[in-house]
Design a protein around this motif. Sequence first.
Motif, mmCIF file in Angstrom:
data_model
loop_
_atom_site.group_PDB
_atom_site.id
_atom_site.type_symbol
_atom_site.label_atom_id
_atom_site.label_comp_id
_atom_site.label_asym_id
_atom_site.label_seq_id
_atom_site.Cartn_x
_atom_site.Cartn_y
_atom_site.Cartn_z
ATOM 1 N N ARG A 116 -4.675 7.199 1.260
ATOM 2 C CA ARG A 116 -5.981 7.507 1.838
ATOM 3 C C ARG A 116 -5.802 8.734 2.716
ATOM 4 N NH1 ARG A 116 -9.620 3.692 5.800
ATOM 5 N NH2 ARG A 116 -11.379 5.113 5.953
ATOM 6 N N ARG A 117 -6.511 9.808 2.349
ATOM 7 C CA ARG A 117 -6.406 11.066 3.093
ATOM 8 C C ARG A 117 -7.802 11.505 3.509
ATOM 9 N NH1 ARG A 117 -1.522 14.331 1.561
ATOM 10 N NH2 ARG A 117 -0.239 12.940 0.321
ATOM 11 N N ASP A 118 -7.903 11.910 4.765
ATOM 12 C CA ASP A 118 -9.155 12.452 5.290
ATOM 13 C C ASP A 118 -8.786 13.484 6.350
ATOM 14 O OD1 ASP A 118 -11.607 13.048 6.373
ATOM 15 O OD2 ASP A 118 -12.253 10.970 6.557
ATOM 16 N N GLY A 119 -8.912 14.759 5.998
ATOM 17 C CA GLY A 119 -8.536 15.833 6.907
ATOM 18 C C GLY A 119 -9.387 15.885 8.164
ATOM 19 N N THR A 120 -10.657 15.472 8.060
ATOM 20 C CA THR A 120 -11.527 15.516 9.237
ATOM 21 C C THR A 120 -11.110 14.498 10.292
ATOM 22 O OG1 THR A 120 -13.111 13.967 8.260
ATOM 23 C CG2 THR A 120 -13.484 16.319 7.870
ATOM 24 N N LYS A 121 -10.474 13.406 9.868
ATOM 25 C CA LYS A 121 -10.023 12.362 10.794
ATOM 26 C C LYS A 121 -8.515 12.422 11.038
ATOM 27 C CE LYS A 121 -13.576 9.115 9.354
ATOM 28 N NZ LYS A 121 -13.832 7.788 8.771
ATOM 29 N N ASN A 122 -7.851 13.450 10.485
ATOM 30 C CA ASN A 122 -6.393 13.573 10.576
ATOM 31 C C ASN A 122 -5.714 12.295 10.065
ATOM 32 O OD1 ASN A 122 -3.962 14.828 11.086
ATOM 33 N ND2 ASN A 122 -3.869 14.113 13.199
ATOM 34 N N MET A 123 -6.224 11.789 8.944
ATOM 35 C CA MET A 123 -5.741 10.545 8.369
ATOM 36 C C MET A 123 -4.976 10.826 7.088
ATOM 37 S SD MET A 123 -7.910 7.305 6.937
ATOM 38 C CE MET A 123 -8.940 7.307 8.367
ATOM 39 N N SER A 124 -3.774 10.295 6.994
ATOM 40 C CA SER A 124 -2.943 10.446 5.814
ATOM 41 C C SER A 124 -2.064 9.201 5.721
ATOM 42 C CB SER A 124 -2.093 11.716 5.943
ATOM 43 O OG SER A 124 -1.363 11.932 4.788
ATOM 44 N N ARG A 125 -2.539 8.199 5.006
ATOM 45 C CA ARG A 125 -1.870 6.889 4.953
ATOM 46 C C ARG A 125 -1.486 6.512 3.525
ATOM 47 N NH1 ARG A 125 -6.336 3.754 8.562
ATOM 48 N NH2 ARG A 125 -5.983 4.901 10.473
ATOM 49 N N PHE A 126 -0.492 5.642 3.432
ATOM 50 C CA PHE A 126 -0.105 5.096 2.128
ATOM 51 C C PHE A 126 -0.059 3.574 2.212
ATOM 52 C CE2 PHE A 126 3.954 5.071 4.287
ATOM 53 C CZ PHE A 126 4.589 3.936 3.800
ATOM 54 N N TYR A 127 -0.156 2.944 1.046
ATOM 55 C CA TYR A 127 -0.053 1.497 0.947
ATOM 56 C C TYR A 127 0.615 1.192 -0.387
ATOM 57 C CZ TYR A 127 -1.358 -3.313 1.921
ATOM 58 O OH TYR A 127 -1.318 -4.655 2.225
ATOM 59 N N GLY A 132 14.985 -16.764 -7.357
ATOM 60 C CA GLY A 132 14.072 -16.701 -8.492
ATOM 61 C C GLY A 132 12.615 -16.823 -8.122
ATOM 62 N N GLU A 133 12.304 -16.910 -6.839
ATOM 63 C CA GLU A 133 10.911 -17.010 -6.407
ATOM 64 C C GLU A 133 10.273 -15.624 -6.409
ATOM 65 O OE1 GLU A 133 11.277 -20.670 -3.232
ATOM 66 O OE2 GLU A 133 11.696 -18.636 -2.561
ATOM 67 N N ALA A 134 8.961 -15.602 -6.614
ATOM 68 C CA ALA A 134 8.225 -14.339 -6.590
ATOM 69 C C ALA A 134 7.976 -13.926 -5.143
ATOM 70 C CB ALA A 134 6.904 -14.490 -7.325
ATOM 71 N N CYS A 135 8.239 -12.667 -4.839
ATOM 72 C CA CYS A 135 7.997 -12.116 -3.502
ATOM 73 C C CYS A 135 7.054 -10.929 -3.630
ATOM 74 C CB CYS A 135 9.291 -11.644 -2.858
ATOM 75 S SG CYS A 135 10.403 -12.971 -2.446
ATOM 76 N N LEU A 136 5.985 -10.951 -2.857
ATOM 77 C CA LEU A 136 5.088 -9.818 -2.769
ATOM 78 C C LEU A 136 5.529 -8.993 -1.570
ATOM 79 C CD1 LEU A 136 2.509 -8.256 -3.527
ATOM 80 C CD2 LEU A 136 1.283 -9.762 -1.983
ATOM 81 N N ILE A 137 5.891 -7.742 -1.828
ATOM 82 C CA ILE A 137 6.372 -6.856 -0.767
ATOM 83 C C ILE A 137 5.308 -5.809 -0.512
ATOM 84 C CG2 ILE A 137 8.176 -5.239 -0.080
ATOM 85 C CD1 ILE A 137 10.004 -6.800 -2.076
ATOM 86 N N ARG A 138 4.852 -5.735 0.750
ATOM 87 C CA ARG A 138 3.826 -4.779 1.160
ATOM 88 C C ARG A 138 4.451 -3.746 2.087
ATOM 89 N NH1 ARG A 138 -0.530 -8.873 3.690
ATOM 90 N NH2 ARG A 138 -1.425 -6.913 4.353
ATOM 91 N N ARG A 139 4.206 -2.452 1.812
ATOM 92 C CA ARG A 139 4.659 -1.369 2.693
ATOM 93 C C ARG A 139 3.454 -0.504 2.993
ATOM 94 N NH1 ARG A 139 7.601 1.948 -0.371
ATOM 95 N NH2 ARG A 139 7.886 3.302 1.410
ATOM 96 N N TRP A 140 3.305 -0.078 4.245
ATOM 97 C CA TRP A 140 2.180 0.773 4.612
ATOM 98 C C TRP A 140 2.527 1.611 5.818
ATOM 99 C CZ3 TRP A 140 2.647 -4.278 5.956
ATOM 100 C CH2 TRP A 140 2.498 -4.604 7.289
ATOM 101 N N GLY A 141 1.777 2.680 5.992
ATOM 102 C CA GLY A 141 1.989 3.537 7.149
ATOM 103 C C GLY A 141 1.503 4.947 6.897
ATOM 104 N N ARG A 142 1.886 5.826 7.776
ATOM 105 C CA ARG A 142 1.518 7.231 7.674
ATOM 106 C C ARG A 142 2.423 7.904 6.640
ATOM 107 N NH1 ARG A 142 -1.738 10.425 10.533
ATOM 108 N NH2 ARG A 142 -1.114 12.582 10.771
ATOM 109 N N ILE A 143 1.843 8.751 5.793
ATOM 110 C CA ILE A 143 2.615 9.451 4.777
ATOM 111 C C ILE A 143 3.665 10.309 5.465
ATOM 112 C CG2 ILE A 143 2.513 11.190 2.943
ATOM 113 C CD1 ILE A 143 -0.277 10.095 2.285
#
Length: 85
Positions: A12-23, A33-44
Motif C-alpha cells: 500500500r503506497r500513498d505519497g500524499t500520506k508518506n505511506m509505504s507499507r507491505f503485508y 506437520g501442522e499448518a502455520c500461517l505466517i504474517r509479516r507486515w511493516g514499512r517497505i
Amino acid sequence: MVVQPYQHYVERRDGTKNMSRFYALSIEANLFGEACLIRRWGRIGANGRTMTHQFEREQDAVALFLELIRQKRRRGYRMLSDNKT
C-alpha cells in the motif's frame, strides 16, 4: 501437513500520506506437520513485524489466509502488478 504452498504479498503506497507499507502471508508446515500461517507486515525497506498462527487443520489456516487477504484489499493494499498505473 500442508498440501500446497500458499503465499501472498501486497503493498500500500500513498505519497500524499508518506505511506509505504507491505503485508506478506504464507502457509507452511512446522516440524510437527501442522499448518502455520505466517504474517509479516511493516514499512517497505524495514524488517517489519511477524506473527505466527498454528492450526491442526490446513483448512482453518486457509480460511484465515483468505479473510486477511480480503481485509487488506478493502484497506487499499494491492499486488505489485496492481500498483503500476
